[in-house]
Design an enzyme around this catalytic site. Structure first.
Site, mmCIF file in Angstrom:
data_model
loop_
_atom_site.group_PDB
_atom_site.id
_atom_site.type_symbol
_atom_site.label_atom_id
_atom_site.label_comp_id
_atom_site.label_asym_id
_atom_site.label_seq_id
_atom_site.Cartn_x
_atom_site.Cartn_y
_atom_site.Cartn_z
ATOM 1 N N GLY A 52 -2.479 -1.358 6.357
ATOM 2 C CA GLY A 52 -3.379 -2.754 7.013
ATOM 3 C C GLY A 52 -3.772 -3.188 7.060
ATOM 4 O O GLY A 52 -4.486 -3.190 6.014
ATOM 5 N N GLY A 101 -7.306 -4.212 5.871
ATOM 6 C CA GLY A 101 -8.396 -2.820 5.641
ATOM 7 C C GLY A 101 -9.586 -3.995 6.877
ATOM 8 O O GLY A 101 -10.857 -2.788 6.882
ATOM 9 N N GLY A 157 -11.019 -3.224 0.429
ATOM 10 C CA GLY A 157 -10.425 -3.529 2.188
ATOM 11 C C GLY A 157 -11.079 -1.738 2.465
ATOM 12 O O GLY A 157 -12.003 -1.131 1.646
ATOM 13 N N ASP A 158 -10.250 -1.402 3.531
ATOM 14 C CA ASP A 158 -10.193 0.041 3.536
ATOM 15 C C ASP A 158 -10.235 1.691 2.965
ATOM 16 O O ASP A 158 -10.698 2.422 2.420
ATOM 17 C CB ASP A 158 -9.954 0.426 4.982
ATOM 18 C CG ASP A 158 -8.603 0.353 4.498
ATOM 19 O OD1 ASP A 158 -8.268 -0.505 4.107
ATOM 20 O OD2 ASP A 158 -7.556 1.372 5.134
ATOM 21 N N THR A 204 1.170 -1.661 -0.228
ATOM 22 C CA THR A 204 0.000 0.030 -0.057
ATOM 23 C C THR A 204 0.700 1.034 0.091
ATOM 24 O O THR A 204 1.412 0.941 0.556
ATOM 25 C CB THR A 204 -1.324 0.175 0.970
ATOM 26 O OG1 THR A 204 -1.486 -1.249 0.718
ATOM 27 C CG2 THR A 204 -1.818 1.014 1.219
HETATM 28 N N1 ASP Z 1 -5.241 -1.486 4.130
HETATM 29 C C1 ASP Z 1 -5.149 -2.427 3.210
HETATM 30 C C2 ASP Z 1 -6.217 -3.319 1.979
HETATM 31 O O1 ASP Z 1 -6.799 -4.211 3.491
HETATM 32 C C3 ASP Z 1 -3.776 -3.239 2.938
HETATM 33 C C4 ASP Z 1 -2.590 -2.397 2.905
HETATM 34 O O2 ASP Z 1 -2.431 -1.397 3.391
HETATM 35 O O3 ASP Z 1 -1.299 -3.494 3.748
HETATM 36 O O4 ASP Z 1 -6.252 -3.913 1.272
#
Ligand code: ASP
Length: 237
Positions: free
Chosen positions: A158, A160, A136-137, A106
């Site tokens: 992180g 999500g 995800g988020d 990310t």
């Molecule tokens: N937040 C992202 C998701 O959950 C993944 C990441 O930030 O590594 O899709």
């Protein structure tokens, strides 16, 4: 990040703190720069979030660059998926933290210009071995991204599923709006809520309306860099 079948589905969002304009795309494949497509959603459509096939059609209409699957399926990502699929399946805990481990896929950015305008953007391939269609988020306004000139700009990374449940970016902005926090205190509050409420896994970078930068995370590490008010550049992990 490759999904359960080795495909690539990406999510991205961008937000302009001047007027809360926002654009996002989710579960898109073959788009060379998903965050640029998110910006086009913001600037050239009446919508905020386009997904999958609809986002693809919009991308074609806008003439953005596409890349073949092979461009995204690097040997490193293929090996990462193989490692993830070797592990026994994690048991989901409906009340607790999501069992999927975030990795380094990310990219987030937050910025403030001299006039005090804030902006934020987040782009991701999601989590390794995620289900097809999982989002995800990152493309969700208020979770993976948020910018409001009245408070701050936030980008999250992180797991999500955890970040969505505590609406991390808006939680941090609200700490500034309603408690008068600065970036550092607001990040501490957001990260504390992520930790305390659900034992969540993630991190954020934030710049507030005064130009103060802050970051925080519950993961083992998070790579970040900042320049505050034109001063020294700092990096951390
Ligand atoms: N937040 C992202 C998701 O959950 C993944 C990441 O930030 O590594 O899709």
């Amino acid at each position: 990040m490759l999904n359960e079948f080795g495909g690539v589905e990406m999510d991205a969002a961008i937000m302009d703190g001047r007027d809360l304009a926002a654009g996002a795309v989710a579960a898109v494949s073959n788009i060379a720069n998903p965050v640029a497509l998110a910006r086009l959603v913001m600037e050239r459509s009446p919508h905020v979030l386009l997904v999958a096939e609809g986002a693809r059609r919009f991308a074609e209409q806008c003439g953005v660059a596409f890349q073949p699957d092979a461009y995204f399926r690097t040997p490193e990502r293929v090996a990462e998926l193989a490692r993830a699929q070797e592990k026994p399946p994690a048991t989901p805990d409906p009340g607790g933290s999501h069992p999927l481990e975030p990795s380094c896929g990310t990219v987030g950015a937050v910025a403030r210009d001299r006039q005090g305008n804030l902006a934020a953007a987040t782009s991701t391939g999601g989590l390794v071995n995620k289900r097809v269609g999982r989002v995800g988020d990152s493309p969700i306004i208020g979770a993976g991204v948020y910018a409001d000139n009245a408070t701050c700009a936030v980008s999250a990374t992180g797991c999500g599923e955890d970040l969505l449940r505590v609406v991390i970016a808006k939680t941090i902005a609200d700490a500034i709006a309603f408690r008068g926090d600065d970036a550092r205190a607001a990040v501490a509050e957001g990260i504390a809520q992520l930790q305390r409420r659900i034992g969540g896994s993630g991190g954020v970078i934030v710049i507030d309306r005064e130009g103060h930068c802050a970051s925080g995370f519950t993961t083992r590490r998070m790579l970040y860099a900042a320049i505050e008010r034109g001063g020294e550049s700092l990096c951390g992990f």
